[in-house]
Write a protein that holds these residues in place. Structure first.
Motif, PDB file in Angstrom:
ATOM      1  N   ASP A  62      13.583 -37.398  18.789  1.00  0.00           N
ATOM      2  CA  ASP A  62      13.915 -37.631  17.341  1.00  0.00           C
ATOM      3  C   ASP A  62      12.511 -36.554  17.726  1.00  0.00           C
ATOM      4  N   GLY A  63      12.112 -35.802  18.284  1.00  0.00           N
ATOM      5  CA  GLY A  63      10.875 -34.811  18.329  1.00  0.00           C
ATOM      6  C   GLY A  63       9.486 -35.727  18.730  1.00  0.00           C
TER       7      GLY A  63
ATOM      8  N   VAL B  88      14.092 -32.092  17.918  1.00  0.00           N
ATOM      9  CA  VAL B  88      15.491 -33.005  17.077  1.00  0.00           C
ATOM     10  C   VAL B  88      16.515 -33.206  18.171  1.00  0.00           C
ATOM     11  N   GLY B  89      17.243 -33.700  18.441  1.00  0.00           N
ATOM     12  CA  GLY B  89      18.523 -33.356  19.367  1.00  0.00           C
ATOM     13  C   GLY B  89      18.485 -33.762  20.841  1.00  0.00           C
ATOM     14  N   LEU B  90      19.785 -33.270  20.912  1.00  0.00           N
ATOM     15  CA  LEU B  90      19.446 -34.499  22.984  1.00  0.00           C
ATOM     16  C   LEU B  90      19.017 -33.243  24.137  1.00  0.00           C
TER      17      LEU B  90
ATOM     18  N   LEU C 234      22.418 -44.339  16.696  1.00  0.00           N
ATOM     19  CA  LEU C 234      21.190 -43.675  17.490  1.00  0.00           C
ATOM     20  C   LEU C 234      21.386 -41.646  17.160  1.00  0.00           C
ATOM     21  N   LEU C 235      22.420 -41.610  16.501  1.00  0.00           N
ATOM     22  CA  LEU C 235      22.052 -40.143  16.589  1.00  0.00           C
ATOM     23  C   LEU C 235      21.453 -39.270  14.995  1.00  0.00           C
ATOM     24  N   HIS C 236      21.718 -41.048  14.137  1.00  0.00           N
ATOM     25  CA  HIS C 236      20.769 -40.270  12.434  1.00  0.00           C
ATOM     26  C   HIS C 236      20.088 -41.049  12.936  1.00  0.00           C
ATOM     27  N   ARG C 237      19.003 -42.362  13.952  1.00  0.00           N
ATOM     28  CA  ARG C 237      17.645 -42.349  14.013  1.00  0.00           C
ATOM     29  C   ARG C 237      17.242 -41.007  14.430  1.00  0.00           C
TER      30      ARG C 237
ATOM     31  N   ALA D  42      17.665 -38.026  14.097  1.00  0.00           N
ATOM     32  CA  ALA D  42      17.883 -36.698  13.389  1.00  0.00           C
ATOM     33  C   ALA D  42      17.055 -37.205  12.075  1.00  0.00           C
ATOM     34  N   THR D  43      15.928 -38.637  11.848  1.00  0.00           N
ATOM     35  CA  THR D  43      15.629 -39.037  11.097  1.00  0.00           C
ATOM     36  C   THR D  43      13.954 -39.426  11.669  1.00  0.00           C
ATOM     37  N   GLY D  44      13.537 -39.336  13.126  1.00  0.00           N
ATOM     38  CA  GLY D  44      12.396 -39.672  13.837  1.00  0.00           C
ATOM     39  C   GLY D  44      12.221 -40.733  13.285  1.00  0.00           C
ATOM     40  N   ARG D  45      13.450 -41.571  13.973  1.00  0.00           N
ATOM     41  CA  ARG D  45      13.601 -43.537  13.777  1.00  0.00           C
ATOM     42  C   ARG D  45      13.526 -43.718  15.246  1.00  0.00           C
ATOM     43  N   LEU D  46      13.367 -42.995  16.227  1.00  0.00           N
ATOM     44  CA  LEU D  46      14.129 -43.474  17.473  1.00  0.00           C
ATOM     45  C   LEU D  46      13.486 -44.806  18.050  1.00  0.00           C
ATOM     46  N   ASP D  47      12.331 -44.988  17.893  1.00  0.00           N
ATOM     47  CA  ASP D  47      11.514 -46.118  18.375  1.00  0.00           C
ATOM     48  C   ASP D  47      11.936 -47.491  17.535  1.00  0.00           C
TER      49      ASP D  47
END
Ligand code: AMP
Ligand code: GLY
Length: 417
Positions: free
Chosen positions: A191-192, A256-258, A298-301, A303-308
Motif C-alpha cells: 500500500d506504499g 501501491v500495487g503488486l 486485500l486489493l482495496h486495502r 489501494a487505500t493505504g490500509r494493509l496493516d
C-alpha cells in the motif's frame, strides 16, 4: 474493474468471484472470450488510454481499479485514475519504473541494501564486451527497458550474447553476473508503506521441457514450493520487499500495487534478478487458486493505504499447478486464428483464457472459439498433492485440440513423487 486481457486477468476475475465478489460487480476491459463467460467485459476499451479508462471508470462508478499488465502502468493509467479520485491497485508510472528500467531497479536496490547480482550499465558494444570479460561466462545480457519478455539472454555463446546486446544497445544494456540456483517468484501486496506476502511460486520460462529452447512469458508454474527453507518468505519480506517499498516512498514514488520479486536462491543467499510492478503470468494462476482470504478486500486495502488494518493473505494447503497451452510457432511467430475445442472445467480444473476470441457468428449457428495468439490459455489444477494435481492438469490439456499447439510436460515434475 480489472484492466487486461490475459490468463492472469482471468485468474484475478475467477478469484474475485470465488472469494465473494458478485460477478455482476466486476467489469474487465478489454477481457477475452473466456473472461466474458465469467464476468462482464468491455472489449472496446483500450486499457492503455488513460483518458478513456478514466472516463469509463467515472461513468460506471468504479470503486476499485485493478491493473493487470505493465503497459497501462507505463502509460500512466494509474496516475489518471488516482487523480480522478478512484482507488487503484497498480503503481504510478514513476513507481512502475522498477519494472520498466533495470538501471532504476538497480539504483533502488543499491540504496536500499537489497541483495542482487553485480551488474554493469553499458552504452556501447565495447563496454558490453569489457563487462563480459570481467564477469565471465555464462553471460547474462539484459535490455534496459520493456522488451516483452525478450530482453534477456543467458548464454555461454559469446557471439550470441554480443548479437543480443547489439539488438538492444539503443535501450542501454545491463551485463550481469550469472547467478546459479532455483528461481522463485514471490509476490507482495503493497500500500506504499506496508507489505503483505502471498505464497511463493515457480515459473517455467523456457519454451521446451528440461528448460530448453527460447525464453517465453512463462509456460507453467506451481505453488507452493515445498523445498524452500523455513523462514524464506519472512526473509524476503525483511531484506527485499520492505526495504524496496521504503526506498520508493523516500523517493516520493510510493509503490501501491503488486511487487513481484523474481529471486534466485544461490549458495551465498537470496538474490533479486528482477522486479515486476504487477502480478506475474502464469504464477498468478496458481497463487490465487490457493488464496482463501477475499481478494477484493486485500486489493482495496492496498489501494487505500490500509494493509496493516486487517487479516494477512491466507492460503489453502492444497497445491496448484498450471500448464500453458501455446500456439504453433510460439514464442517466435505464433500462428493466429485457429479453432480450439475440447475445453472442460470442473471443481478441480479451471481454464484461464489468454488469447481466445469467438469467431463471428454465421447464419448456421454457434460461433467457434479461436486461439488468437501465442500463449492461448492456462489449465490450472488444484489437489491435495502435486502428483494428483499434475495428473488432473495433464489429463485435461490432452483433451484440448488446437492444431500445432505445444505445452511443456515437465511442470512441477520434480515435486510430484
Ligand atoms: P528477467 O527478465 O530479468 O527475469 O530474466 C529472464 C530470465 O533470465 C530469468 O527468469 C532467469 O531464468 C534468467 N536470468 C536473469 N538474470 C539472471 C542471472 N543474473 N543469472 C542467471 N539467470 C538469470
Ligand atoms: N512469469 C513472469 C512474468 O510475469 O514476468
Amino acid at each position: 474493474m480489472v484492466l487486461g486481457s490475459g490468463a492472469r486477468e482471468h485468474a484475478i476475475t475467477k478469484t474475485l468471484i470465488r472469494t465473494g465478489t458478485p460477478a455482476a460487480d466486476i467489469v474487465v476491459a478489454p477481457g477475452n472470450a473466456g473472461i466474458a463467460s465469467d464476468a462482464r467485459t468491455e472489449a472496446s476499451l483500450n486499457p492503455n488510454d488513460p483518458a478513456a479508462v478514466t472516463a469509463f471508470a467515472l461513468a460506471e462508478g468504479i470503486t476499485l481499479a485493478v491493473i493487470g499488465p505493465e503497459a497501462p502502468l507505463v502509460a500512466g493509467v494509474s496516475d489518471a485514475l488516482r487523480a480522478a479520485g478512484i482507488a487503484v491497485f497498480g503503481p504510478s508510472k514513476r513507481a512502475a519504473e522498477l519494472e520498466g528500467s533495470k538501471s532504476f531497479a538497480k539504483e533502488v536496490m543499491a540504496a536500499a541494501g537489497v541483495p542482487t547480482g553485480m551488474a554493469r550499465e553499458c552504452q556501447t558494444l565495447g563496454e558490453v564486451e569489457a563487462a563480459m570479460n570481467d564477469f565471465g561466462a555464462p553471460y547474462v545480457i539484459k535490455a534496459d527497458g520493456l522488451a516483452a519478455g525478450k530482453g534477456v539472454i543467458v548464454t555461454s555463446d559469446r557471439e550470441a550474447a554480443l548479437a543480443h546486446a547489439a539488438k538492444f544497445i539503443d535501450m542501454g544494456i545491463l551485463v550481469e553476473e550469472f547467478l546459479d540456483g532455483q528461481e522463485v517468484s514471490l509476490f507482495f501486496l503493497s500500500d506504499g508503506k506496508t507489505v503483505l506476502p502471498l505464497s511463493p511460486a515457480q515459473d517455467f520460462k523456457r519454451a521446451y521441457d528440461n528448460d530448453e529452447g527460447p525464453n517465453t512469458g512463462g509456460m507453467g508454474a506451481y505453488s507452493p514450493l515445498p523445498w524452500l527453507p523455513a523462514g524464506f518468505v519472512e526473509e524476503v519480506e525483511r531484506t527485499v520487499a520492505q526495504p524496496t517499498v521504503d526506498e520508493l516512498a523516500r523517493l516520493g514514488a510510493p509503490f501501491v500495487g503488486l511487487l513481484y520479486c523474481g529471486l534466485i536462491v544461490t549458495d551465498r543467499g537470496i538474490r533479486v534478478i528482477e522486479f515486476n510492478a504487477r502480478f506475474g503470468d502464469p504464477e498468478t494462476q496458481v497463487v490465487l487458486r490457493r488464496l482463501i482470504t477475499p481478494l477484493a478486500s486485500l486489493l482495496h486495502r492496498a489501494a487505500t493505504g490500509r494493509l496493516d488494518d486487517g487479516p494477512s493473505a491466507n492460503f489453502s494447503t492444497d497445491v496448484a499447478i498450471t500448464v500453458v497451452l501455446a500456439s504453433e510457432g510460439y514464442p517466435e511467430t505464433p500462428a493466429p486464428n485457429r479453432v480450439i475445442t475440447g475445453l472442460h472445467e470442473d471443481e478441480h480444473v479451471h481454464i484461464c483464457h489468454a488469447a481466445t476470441a469467438l469467431s463471428p457468428k454465421d447464419l448456421s449457428g454457434e460461433p467457434e472459439l479461436l486461439a488468437t495468439g501465442g500463449r492461448v490459455l492456462s489449465v490450472v489444477a488444484s489437489a491435495a498433492d502435486f502428483k494428483t494435481a499434475r495428473e488432473l492438469a495433464y489429463a485435461n490439456i490432452e483433451k484440448i485440440s488446437l492444431e500445432g499447439s505445444h505445452y511443456r510436460r515437465d511442470i512441477a515434475a520434480k515435486v510430484a513423487n
